[in-house]
Design a protein around this motif. Structure first.
Motif, PDB file in Angstrom:
ATOM      1  N   GLU A   1       0.832  -1.203   0.000  1.00  0.00           N
ATOM      2  CA  GLU A   1       0.000   0.000   0.000  1.00  0.00           C
ATOM      3  C   GLU A   1       0.869   1.257   0.000  1.00  0.00           C
ATOM      4  O   GLU A   1       0.580   2.234  -0.705  1.00  0.00           O
ATOM      5  CB  GLU A   1      -0.921  -0.012   1.222  1.00  0.00           C
ATOM      6  N   ALA A   2       1.955   1.234   0.788  1.00  0.00           N
ATOM      7  CA  ALA A   2       2.851   2.388   0.832  1.00  0.00           C
ATOM      8  C   ALA A   2       3.510   2.616  -0.525  1.00  0.00           C
ATOM      9  O   ALA A   2       3.611   3.764  -0.998  1.00  0.00           O
ATOM     10  CB  ALA A   2       3.919   2.178   1.903  1.00  0.00           C
ATOM     11  N   ILE A   3       3.957   1.545  -1.169  1.00  0.00           N
ATOM     12  CA  ILE A   3       4.613   1.685  -2.473  1.00  0.00           C
ATOM     13  C   ILE A   3       3.606   2.170  -3.513  1.00  0.00           C
ATOM     14  O   ILE A   3       3.934   3.024  -4.366  1.00  0.00           O
ATOM     15  CB  ILE A   3       5.254   0.357  -2.899  1.00  0.00           C
TER      16      ILE A   3
ATOM     17  N   VAL B   1     -10.028  20.372   0.912  1.00  0.00           N
ATOM     18  CA  VAL B   1     -10.242  18.941   1.112  1.00  0.00           C
ATOM     19  C   VAL B   1      -8.935  18.351   1.599  1.00  0.00           C
ATOM     20  O   VAL B   1      -7.880  18.560   0.987  1.00  0.00           O
ATOM     21  CB  VAL B   1     -10.679  18.243  -0.191  1.00  0.00           C
ATOM     22  N   VAL B   2      -8.963  17.619   2.703  1.00  0.00           N
ATOM     23  CA  VAL B   2      -7.779  16.938   3.210  1.00  0.00           C
ATOM     24  C   VAL B   2      -8.121  15.461   3.344  1.00  0.00           C
ATOM     25  O   VAL B   2      -9.166  15.092   3.877  1.00  0.00           O
ATOM     26  CB  VAL B   2      -7.309  17.531   4.556  1.00  0.00           C
ATOM     27  N   GLU B   3      -7.244  14.610   2.814  1.00  0.00           N
ATOM     28  CA  GLU B   3      -7.509  13.178   2.809  1.00  0.00           C
ATOM     29  C   GLU B   3      -6.210  12.417   2.982  1.00  0.00           C
ATOM     30  O   GLU B   3      -5.119  12.933   2.712  1.00  0.00           O
ATOM     31  CB  GLU B   3      -8.177  12.772   1.496  1.00  0.00           C
ATOM     32  N   ALA B   4      -6.327  11.180   3.432  1.00  0.00           N
ATOM     33  CA  ALA B   4      -5.152  10.347   3.659  1.00  0.00           C
ATOM     34  C   ALA B   4      -4.649   9.770   2.340  1.00  0.00           C
ATOM     35  O   ALA B   4      -5.423   9.249   1.544  1.00  0.00           O
ATOM     36  CB  ALA B   4      -5.485   9.225   4.630  1.00  0.00           C
ATOM     37  N   VAL B   5      -3.348   9.905   2.127  1.00  0.00           N
ATOM     38  CA  VAL B   5      -2.676   9.212   1.032  1.00  0.00           C
ATOM     39  C   VAL B   5      -2.193   7.847   1.506  1.00  0.00           C
ATOM     40  O   VAL B   5      -2.315   6.843   0.817  1.00  0.00           O
ATOM     41  CB  VAL B   5      -1.485  10.047   0.519  1.00  0.00           C
ATOM     42  N   PHE B   6      -1.626   7.823   2.715  1.00  0.00           N
ATOM     43  CA  PHE B   6      -1.165   6.595   3.328  1.00  0.00           C
ATOM     44  C   PHE B   6      -1.152   6.767   4.835  1.00  0.00           C
ATOM     45  O   PHE B   6      -0.685   7.795   5.335  1.00  0.00           O
ATOM     46  CB  PHE B   6       0.242   6.244   2.835  1.00  0.00           C
TER      47      PHE B   6
ATOM     48  N   LEU C   1      -5.810   1.747   7.499  1.00  0.00           N
ATOM     49  CA  LEU C   1      -5.948   1.982   8.930  1.00  0.00           C
ATOM     50  C   LEU C   1      -6.816   3.216   9.140  1.00  0.00           C
ATOM     51  O   LEU C   1      -6.849   4.120   8.288  1.00  0.00           O
ATOM     52  CB  LEU C   1      -4.582   2.193   9.584  1.00  0.00           C
ATOM     53  N   PRO C   2      -7.499   3.295  10.269  1.00  0.00           N
ATOM     54  CA  PRO C   2      -8.383   4.452  10.499  1.00  0.00           C
ATOM     55  C   PRO C   2      -7.596   5.758  10.538  1.00  0.00           C
ATOM     56  O   PRO C   2      -6.534   5.842  11.153  1.00  0.00           O
ATOM     57  CB  PRO C   2      -9.012   4.153  11.858  1.00  0.00           C
ATOM     58  N   THR C   3      -8.112   6.778   9.861  1.00  0.00           N
ATOM     59  CA  THR C   3      -7.526   8.107   9.899  1.00  0.00           C
ATOM     60  C   THR C   3      -8.651   9.120  10.064  1.00  0.00           C
ATOM     61  O   THR C   3      -9.538   9.213   9.215  1.00  0.00           O
ATOM     62  CB  THR C   3      -6.742   8.423   8.618  1.00  0.00           C
TER      63      THR C   3
ATOM     64  N   ARG D   1       0.979   9.825   9.367  1.00  0.00           N
ATOM     65  CA  ARG D   1       0.048   9.842   8.246  1.00  0.00           C
ATOM     66  C   ARG D   1       0.600  10.767   7.161  1.00  0.00           C
ATOM     67  O   ARG D   1       1.163  11.830   7.455  1.00  0.00           O
ATOM     68  CB  ARG D   1      -1.340  10.351   8.670  1.00  0.00           C
ATOM     69  N   THR D   2       0.453  10.339   5.928  1.00  0.00           N
ATOM     70  CA  THR D   2       0.745  11.194   4.782  1.00  0.00           C
ATOM     71  C   THR D   2      -0.574  11.637   4.185  1.00  0.00           C
ATOM     72  O   THR D   2      -1.443  10.805   3.872  1.00  0.00           O
ATOM     73  CB  THR D   2       1.594  10.453   3.730  1.00  0.00           C
ATOM     74  N   LEU D   3      -0.741  12.960   4.045  1.00  0.00           N
ATOM     75  CA  LEU D   3      -2.022  13.566   3.675  1.00  0.00           C
ATOM     76  C   LEU D   3      -1.893  14.337   2.375  1.00  0.00           C
ATOM     77  O   LEU D   3      -0.814  14.785   1.996  1.00  0.00           O
ATOM     78  CB  LEU D   3      -2.487  14.513   4.785  1.00  0.00           C
ATOM     79  N   ARG D   4      -3.032  14.501   1.725  1.00  0.00           N
ATOM     80  CA  ARG D   4      -3.119  15.308   0.508  1.00  0.00           C
ATOM     81  C   ARG D   4      -4.116  16.433   0.747  1.00  0.00           C
ATOM     82  O   ARG D   4      -5.220  16.196   1.246  1.00  0.00           O
ATOM     83  CB  ARG D   4      -3.573  14.451  -0.675  1.00  0.00           C
ATOM     84  N   LEU D   5      -3.741  17.663   0.387  1.00  0.00           N
ATOM     85  CA  LEU D   5      -4.632  18.813   0.501  1.00  0.00           C
ATOM     86  C   LEU D   5      -4.870  19.391  -0.883  1.00  0.00           C
ATOM     87  O   LEU D   5      -3.942  19.515  -1.688  1.00  0.00           O
ATOM     88  CB  LEU D   5      -4.029  19.908   1.385  1.00  0.00           C
TER      89      LEU D   5
END
Length: 700
Positions: A592-594, A659-664, A668-670, A692-696
Motif C-alpha cells: 500500500e505504501a509503495i 479537502v484533506v484526505e489520507a494518502v497513506f 488503517l483508520p484516519t 500519516r501522509t495527507l493530501r490537501l
C-alpha cells in the motif's frame, strides 16, 4: 575616496558593488528585489579574502578569514557583465600590487530566483605565491541596518553527526560569542571575535552541514549560504563596522592543512558557494531546492524516482549469501520494488564485511554458483540489479594493498595513511584509478548492473602530502578526481544510477549532489528517530535525491510499520527491514505504501518543501514535512509523543475551504479534517507513535 558603483540587476536580486578606486572593491549591498536595505555601506568588506604564505592578516586577528592583507590591498583592474543562457554573470578583476596576483570574483544569478552563485579565482603574477586560503564568498553588512546585530538576529547551523543528521540550531550572535563589546567608543571597527564552523577531513558533512543562515528578528529577511565541496570547508561569521559579515571557503591552511603553490601565471579556482535571499525557512529552502535542481547533472532517475530495496539496514546487515538473498529478492518484487541493491559482504569469504575491501571479486563461498545467479534473479523479477561498493577504501589485509604501488594511496611523511583498518586510494594516481575503474567496469558488465551504491565509512583527516603542496591540497585533488570519475562512469553507462553514501549522510554536500542522482541521508536504525531526519532532509538535498530508510519488522505493530514507511514517502524510498519475514497483512501495508508513493512521486520531483511546524528538533513530539506544487500540498505528520490530537497550521490557507484526505495509510483508520477558521489540519491519531501522509487540495 573616489568610487565607482556598479548596480547589477540580473532579475530577482540587486547587487551594488563599489569598485573602490582608492581601496579594495566591495559589495555594498545584496538583497532580493524589494527586500530592503543591507547594513550601512561602511560595513562592506573586500570582495575576496586571500591569505598568502609569509604574511599574516591585515589586522591583528590572524585566526579569522576576514581581514586578509591581500584583501585590503586589492585594487580594481576591470569588470564585466554578460549573460549565458538563463544566467547573468558579474565579474570583477582586482590586483594586489605587492604579490602581483590577480583576484577574479564572480557572481552568477538566474532571472527568477533570489539566488547568487559565487566563486573566486587567483592568478599568480611574475613571481610564485603560496596560497593558504581563498574565499568563495566574502560579504559584509549582512545584518539589518541600524539593528542591535548581536541580539536582533539569529544564526542557523545544522549538526550532522552519524545517526543524528540534519539537526538545525538557532542562536543569537551574542550566544555564539559575537557581542557589543563597547569598542565603537574607541573608534575600533571590530571586536576581533568570530564564530566559525568547518570540516577538515574527507567526510564533508561529518559534524555539520556546510551551510549557515542569518535571520533578522526585526525584518522579514534571511540570508543562507552553502559551500559546495566534497571535502574540507570553513565559514566564519564576525562583526565589522557595527554589522555582521560572512566569509566562506573550501579548505584552508588553518582548518585543513591546505596550501597551494602557484607558479608564474598559474591559476587556482575556489570551491563554489551559493547565497540565497528570502524571508522564512520555507522561502529560502524552496529557492535553494530550485537552484540545486538547475545546477546538477541531468539524470533520468530524477524523473522516474524508482523504488529502491537494499538488503542491509535492519535486515541482512552485510551478510548476503546464496541462501538468504533469494527470499529477500522475491519479497522485494512482491513489495513493488524497481531497483534491488545487494549491499556489503558479497565479496568476502569471512564473516565481517568491513575487513576485506579492495579486490571486489564475488565470494565463491557465499555464492558457489556465482553472484550473477543473484543479479539474474533480480532482473528476471523485473528489477534493476544493484551492488554496494566502497571504491576509495582498501583493507590493510587485502592483496590489493600490496599489488598497487605505495604511491596509489594517501601518504604522510612517506608512510601510507591507515584509518579504521583501511587505506585510502588516491584517485590522482593512475594506478589507483585504473584499478577501481577496471573493477567497477567488470562488475557492471558481468553482473548486468544498473545501480551502484558508493559508500565511504572513514574520515581521513590526515590528507596526503605525496605529490602535493600540502596534505590538504593532496586531499583536495583526490576529491575533485573522485567526482570526475563518477561523471565518467555515468557518461560511459547512460542510465546508470550511482548513489552516494558515507555512513549514511556524512558526504551530503553540494558538490556530491551535483553529480550523484541519489543521496543517502542517514544510517539511523530507529524509525522514531529517523522521522526527524526525514523531515529535515530537504534542507540539504532535493526531495527526489534524498533516500530515507523504511524498515518494517514482523514484530512491530501495524502503526509502527506505517510510521517507518511514511518517513520515505516524500523523498526516495530505501526499503529494507525483514520484508522477507512479514506476514501477508504486513506485506499488504508495504504494498500500500509503495502504491501510494507511485501516486505522489510525480509531484515530488518538482514540488518545493515546507515545514508547517518549523524545522524539526531531535526530540520534538510531533514533526511534519510538506511538499507544495500547483496541485496543492502533500504533508507527512509524525506523532512521536504528546496529545493524540495534532493540529498542523497552514496560515496561508486560513479561511479557505480545503479537502484533506489520507494518502497513506488508507487501510488503517484516519480521522482528519480541515479547520478553515483556524487555518489548521486537525488529525486524530492513536496512543502509540503514528504517522500519516495527507493530501490537501482546494474544493472544486
Amino acid at each position: 575616496m573616489d568610487t565607482q558603483t556598479i548596480r547589477w540587476r540580473p532579475g530577482a536580486v540587486e547587487l551594488d558593488l563599489d569598485l573602490g578606486v582608492d581601496g579594495p572593491p566591495k559589495v555594498q549591498r545584496l538583497a532580493a528585489v524589494g527586500g530592503g536595505r543591507s547594513a550601512a555601506p561602511s560595513a562592506a568588506i573586500p570582495i575576496a579574502e586571500v591569505h598568502l604564505g609569509g604574511e599574516g592578516s591585515g589586522t591583528s586577528s590572524s585566526e579569522r578569514l576576514m581581514g586578509s592583507a591581500v584583501g585590503l590591498r586589492l585594487r580594481t583592474v576591470d569588470h564585466r557583465t554578460w549573460t549565458d543562457g538563463d544566467m547573468a554573470h558579474l565579474e570583477v578583476t582586482a590586483r594586489d600590487a605587492m604579490s602581483g596576483i590577480l583576484v577574479i570574483a564572480r557572481w552568477s544569478s538566474w532571472r527568477d530566483l533570489p539566488v547568487v552563485r559565487c566563486a573566486t579565482e587567483v592568478v599568480a603574477g611574475d613571481e610564485p605565491v603560496h596560497l593558504r586560503a581563498v574565499s568563495s564568498v566574502a560579504l559584509g553588512g549582512i545584518s539589518a541596518d541600524g539593528s542591535h546585530w548581536w541580539h536582533d538576529h539569529e544564526v542557523g547551523f545544522a549538526h550532522n553527526t552519524w545517526f543524528r543528521e540534519l539537526m538545525w540550531q538557532r542562536r543569537t550572535p551574542a550566544e555564539l560569542g559575537l557581542d557589543d563589546t563597547g569598542l565603537r567608543t574607541w573608534g575600533i571597527p571590530s571586536s576581533r571575535a568570530s564564530f566559525a564552523l568547518g570540516q577538515r577531513g574527507s567526510w564533508s558533512t561529518g559534524g555539520h552541514l556546510p551551510m549557515g543562515i542569518l535571520r533578522s528578528r526585526v525584518e522579514r529577511r534571511s540570508l543562507l549560504w552553502q559551500i559546495e565541496h566534497n571535502g574540507a570547508w570553513r565559514w566564519e561569521l564576525g562583526d565589522q563596522d557595527d554589522a555582521l559579515y560572512v566569509v566562506a571557503s573550501g579548505p584552508t591552511d588553518q582548518n585543513a592543512a591546505w596550501s597551494r603553490r602557484l607558479g608564474p601565471g598559474e591559476r587556482f579556482s575556489s570551491v563554489p558557494a551559493t547565497l540565497v535571499l528570502g524571508g522564512d525557512d520555507d522561502e529560502i529552502f524552496g529557492a535553494l531546492t530550485d537552484a540545486r535542481r538547475r545546477v546538477r547533472r541531468p539524470h533520468v532517475d530524477h524523473e522516474n524516482l524508482p523504488v529502491i530495496v537494499n538488503d542491509f539496514m535492519n535486515a541482512l546487515m552485510g551478510d548476503p549469501n546464496a541462501e538468504n538473498l533469494p527470499p529477500y529478492i522475491d519479497a522485494a518484487a512482491r513489495a513493488g520494488a524497481e531497483v534491488y541493491c545487494i549491499d556489503s559482504g558479497w565479496y568476502t569469504d569471512g564473516a565481517a564485511w568491513w575487513n576485506d575491501l579492495g579486490s571486489w571479486q564475488p565470494s565463491s563461498r557465499r555464492f558457489p554458483r556465482g553472484l550473477d545467479q543473484m543479479t539474474r534473479r533480480i532482473r528476471d523479477a523485473g528489477m534493476v540489479a544493484g551492488l554496494w561498493l566502497e571504491p576509495e577504501a582498501v583493507s590493510v589485509a587485502s592483496p590489493i594493498a600490496e599489488l598497487l604501488p605505495a604511491e596509489a594511496f594517501f601518504q604522510r611523511d612517506g608512510q601510507r595513511v591507515v584509518e579504521s583498518g583501511r587505506l585510502q586510494l588516491d584517485f590522482r594516481h593512475p594506478a589507483a584509478l585504473a584499478h577501481i575503474d577496471a573493477a567497477v567496469e567488470r562488475l557492471i558488465i558481468e553482473l548486468g548492473l544498473g545501480y551502484l551504491k558508493f559508500d565511504y565509512n572513514m574520515d581521513v583527516t590526515q590528507g596526503t602530502d605525496l605529490d602535493a603542496d600540502s596534505p590538504g591540497d593532496g586531499a583536495f585533488g583526490h576529491q575533485r578526481a573522485l567526482l570526475e570519475w563518477v561523471h565518467s562512469l555515468m557518461d560511459r553507462h547512460p542510465g546508470l544510477v550511482i548513489e552516494s553514501c558515507a555512513s549514511g549522510g556524512q558526504r551530503m554536500d553540494g558538490a556530491t549532489l551535483r553529480v550523484h542522482p541519489v543521496q543517502s541521508t542517514s544510517d539511523n536504525q530507529d524509525p522514531l528517530l529517523t522521522a526527524a531526519i526525514a523531515a529535515a532532509a530537504p534542507t540539504a538535498v532535493t526531495p527526489e535525491q534524498g533516500a530515507v530508510w523504511a524498515y518494517p519488522e514482523p514484530s512491530w505493530s501495524d502503526e509502527r510499520i506505517v510510521f517507518s514507511l511514511a518517513s520515505a514517502l516524500l523523498g526516495r524510498v530505501h526499503l529494507a527491514g525483514r520484508i522477507d519475514r512479514l506476514s501477508g497483512a504486513q506485506m499488504r501495508l508495504v504494498q500500500e505504501a509503495i502504491d501510494a508513493y507511485r501516486t505522489t512521486r510525480t509531484r515530488i520531483r518538482t514540488a518545493l518543501p515546507f515545514w508547517p511546524l518549523g524545522l524539526p528538533g531531535w526530540h520534538d513530539p510531533v514533526v511534519a514535512l510538506g511538499m507544495r506544487d500547483d496541485d496543492g500540498e502533500l504533508i507527512t505528520v509524525w506523532r512521536r509523543a504528546g496529545s493524540t490530537t495534532v493540529r498542523v497550521p497552514l496560515a496561508r490557507h486560513s479561511g479557505r475551504p480545503l479537502v484533506v484526505e489520507a494518502v497513506f495509510p488508507t487501510s488503517l483508520p484516519t480521522s482528519v479534517r480541515w479547520d478553515a477558521d483556524a487555518g489548521e489540519i486537525v488529525l486524530e491519531l492513536p496512543e502509540e507513535p503514528a504517522a500519516r501522509t495527507l493530501r490537501l487540495r482546494g474544493k472544486s
